[in-house]
Design a protein around this motif. Structure first.
Motif, PDB file in Angstrom:
ATOM      1  N   PRO A 211       0.800  -1.221   0.000  1.00 18.91           N
ATOM      2  CA  PRO A 211       0.000   0.000   0.000  1.00 18.91           C
ATOM      3  C   PRO A 211       0.835   1.275   0.000  1.00 18.91           C
ATOM      4  CG  PRO A 211      -0.881  -1.572   1.580  1.00 18.91           C
ATOM      5  CD  PRO A 211       0.423  -2.131   1.097  1.00 18.91           C
ATOM      6  N   SER A 212       2.052   1.200   0.546  1.00 16.58           N
ATOM      7  CA  SER A 212       2.913   2.382   0.621  1.00 16.58           C
ATOM      8  C   SER A 212       3.527   2.745  -0.718  1.00 16.58           C
ATOM      9  CB  SER A 212       4.044   2.133   1.626  1.00 16.58           C
ATOM     10  OG  SER A 212       3.538   1.709   2.861  1.00 16.58           O
ATOM     11  N   GLY A 213       3.505   1.807  -1.674  1.00 14.01           N
ATOM     12  CA  GLY A 213       4.241   2.037  -2.910  1.00 14.01           C
ATOM     13  C   GLY A 213       5.727   2.080  -2.628  1.00 14.01           C
ATOM     14  N   ASN A 214       6.471   2.773  -3.472  1.00 13.26           N
ATOM     15  CA  ASN A 214       7.899   2.972  -3.212  1.00 13.26           C
ATOM     16  C   ASN A 214       8.041   4.061  -2.145  1.00 13.26           C
ATOM     17  OD1 ASN A 214       8.734   1.132  -5.343  1.00 13.26           O
ATOM     18  ND2 ASN A 214       7.972   2.705  -6.746  1.00 13.26           N
ATOM     19  N   TYR A 215       9.016   3.892  -1.261  1.00 14.07           N
ATOM     20  CA  TYR A 215       9.118   4.834  -0.146  1.00 14.07           C
ATOM     21  C   TYR A 215      10.561   4.946   0.352  1.00 14.07           C
ATOM     22  CZ  TYR A 215       9.373   0.710   2.905  1.00 14.07           C
ATOM     23  OH  TYR A 215       9.757  -0.472   3.500  1.00 14.07           O
ATOM     24  N   VAL A 216      10.785   5.972   1.175  1.00 13.52           N
ATOM     25  CA  VAL A 216      12.062   6.168   1.868  1.00 13.52           C
ATOM     26  C   VAL A 216      11.751   6.506   3.318  1.00 13.52           C
ATOM     27  CG1 VAL A 216      14.143   7.593   2.085  1.00 13.52           C
ATOM     28  CG2 VAL A 216      13.289   6.971  -0.193  1.00 13.52           C
ATOM     29  N   ARG A 217      12.413   5.825   4.252  1.00 12.20           N
ATOM     30  CA  ARG A 217      12.301   6.132   5.684  1.00 12.20           C
ATOM     31  C   ARG A 217      13.654   6.634   6.174  1.00 12.20           C
ATOM     32  NH1 ARG A 217       9.314   5.003  10.229  1.00 12.20           N
ATOM     33  NH2 ARG A 217       7.793   3.740   9.068  1.00 12.20           N
ATOM     34  N   LEU A 231       6.343   6.908  -4.089  1.00 14.02           N
ATOM     35  CA  LEU A 231       7.363   7.462  -4.977  1.00 14.02           C
ATOM     36  C   LEU A 231       7.403   6.735  -6.326  1.00 14.02           C
ATOM     37  CD1 LEU A 231      10.137   7.728  -2.238  1.00 14.02           C
ATOM     38  CD2 LEU A 231       8.565   9.535  -2.988  1.00 14.02           C
ATOM     39  N   MET A 232       7.970   7.400  -7.309  1.00 10.09           N
ATOM     40  CA  MET A 232       8.081   6.841  -8.653  1.00 10.09           C
ATOM     41  C   MET A 232       9.034   5.648  -8.678  1.00 10.09           C
ATOM     42  SD  MET A 232       9.497   8.762 -12.094  1.00 10.09           S
ATOM     43  CE  MET A 232       8.082   9.858 -12.236  1.00 10.09           C
ATOM     44  N   LYS A 233       8.657   4.628  -9.428  1.00 10.46           N
ATOM     45  CA  LYS A 233       9.500   3.440  -9.558  1.00 10.46           C
ATOM     46  C   LYS A 233      10.876   3.811 -10.100  1.00 10.46           C
ATOM     47  CE  LYS A 233       9.948  -1.022 -11.888  1.00 10.46           C
ATOM     48  NZ  LYS A 233       9.361  -1.971 -12.852  1.00 10.46           N
ATOM     49  N   GLY A 234      11.923   3.282  -9.459  1.00  9.15           N
ATOM     50  CA  GLY A 234      13.290   3.488  -9.913  1.00  9.15           C
ATOM     51  C   GLY A 234      13.860   4.856  -9.601  1.00  9.15           C
ATOM     52  N   SER A 235      13.110   5.712  -8.897  1.00  7.65           N
ATOM     53  CA  SER A 235      13.584   7.078  -8.673  1.00  7.65           C
ATOM     54  C   SER A 235      14.337   7.253  -7.360  1.00  7.65           C
ATOM     55  CB  SER A 235      12.405   8.053  -8.689  1.00  7.65           C
ATOM     56  OG  SER A 235      11.616   7.945  -7.509  1.00  7.65           O
TER      57      SER A 235
END
Length: 298
Positions: A211-217, A231-235
């Motif tokens: 559900p979060s998709g791509n993310y950064v913590r 976030l966008m895939k591969g970004s």
């Protein structure tokens, strides 16, 4: 695209005044996807689950070492962040050294600790017990030192489409103070605060399985964590374990995971005691907003 998203969010805000919010999704003959609070022929109910899903089972785990005297239980933390753990032993039989109460501890990043050593009371019979391990990212002993954050993107101006306590999805302990900002896919996303990158996901397409998709913590020095979702895939351009500075680009915005349109979901969290919860924060400069779902569209 951004205008259509803002119009869509206005619909959600109006619909949230009802006791229960139901959103319908349908695709017309031209392939245009529409979201509405009104049922239409062929429409499907859009189910929104705005939950952070981080798979930590392979990075925080219980290890058992068997030896001549019995067994030693260790907990290993492979994350680039401290982890609070609680180990409880139940259904204990023929064991000396088993604690009566749960053992709690805060493991530093990339570390291992022995929590218990058990020996058989009767050497002719096997040890029996069932371990139950709970854990949560972060050190609950640390307290937040910052509440105002610079904008975590470049460009704009963009608009807030769901605020803190929004009835649409910002109502769980982990997300009640999150903010959603509508922006075109590919918008540069920057660190709103410096810290260590703890977890990332970068390969999800579309709604995917998370559900979060791509993310950064990112873990901050006071134990709080900034989380950037959908976030966008591969970004994603930062790796786990790396320290980033405030204002440094970490990714680009997208529309991945359980997302209803291109936007950034930003939340600040901390461990409050074996549980991650979002905490209040604000941006250092005003951000125009649509009606806040948290106050019924007012």
């Amino acid at each position: 695209m951004l205008g259509r998203l803002i119009l869509l969010c206005s619909l959600w805000a109006a619909a949230s005044q009802a006791a229960a919010l139901t959103i319908y999704k349908y695709t017309d003959a031209n392939g245009v996807v529409t979201y509405s609070d009104q049922a239409a022929p062929g429409a499907q109910v859009f189910v929104f689950r705005d939950r952070m899903v981080e798979r930590l089972d392979n990075q925080v785990k219980l290890e058992t070492k068997k030896h001549a005297a019995g067994e030693t239980l260790l907990v290993r933390n492979d994350l680039y962040a401290p982890v609070q753990v609680e180990l409880q032993l139940v259904d204990v039989d023929n064991a000396v050294g088993a604690p009566d109460e749960p053992i709690t501890w805060v493991l530093p990043p990339r570390s291992k600790i022995r929590l218990a050593t058990l020996a058989p009371r009767d050497a002719g019979r096997p040890l029996r017990y069932t371990p139950k391990l709970r854990y949560a990212l972060g050190d609950p002993r640390l307290l937040p030192t910052q509440q105002r954050y610079p904008l975590p993107w470049r460009g704009g101006p963009f608009r807030l489409t769901q605020g803190a306590g929004g009835k649409y999805s910002h109502f769980t302990p982990k997300g009640r103070y999150a903010l959603d900002i509508a922006m075109p896919e590919g918008t540069p996303i920057v660190a709103a605060r410096g810290g260590v990158v703890v977890k990332t996901e970068n390969q999800q397409s579309g709604r995917g399985t998370n559900p979060s998709g791509n993310y950064v913590r990112i873990l901050h020095d006071d134990g709080t964590m900034g989380v950037y979702l959908h976030l966008m895939k591969g970004s994603v351009r930062v790796r786990e374990g790396r320290r980033v500075a405030v204002g440094e680009q970490i990714a680009r915005s997208g529309n991945t995971g359980n997302s209803t349109g291109p936007h950034l979901h930003f939340v600040v969290q901390r461990n409050v005691g074996l549980a991650l919860e979002s905490i209040p924060f604000s941006f250092t400069q005003p951000v125009d907003s649509l009606p806040n779902f948290a106050v019924g569209g007012e």
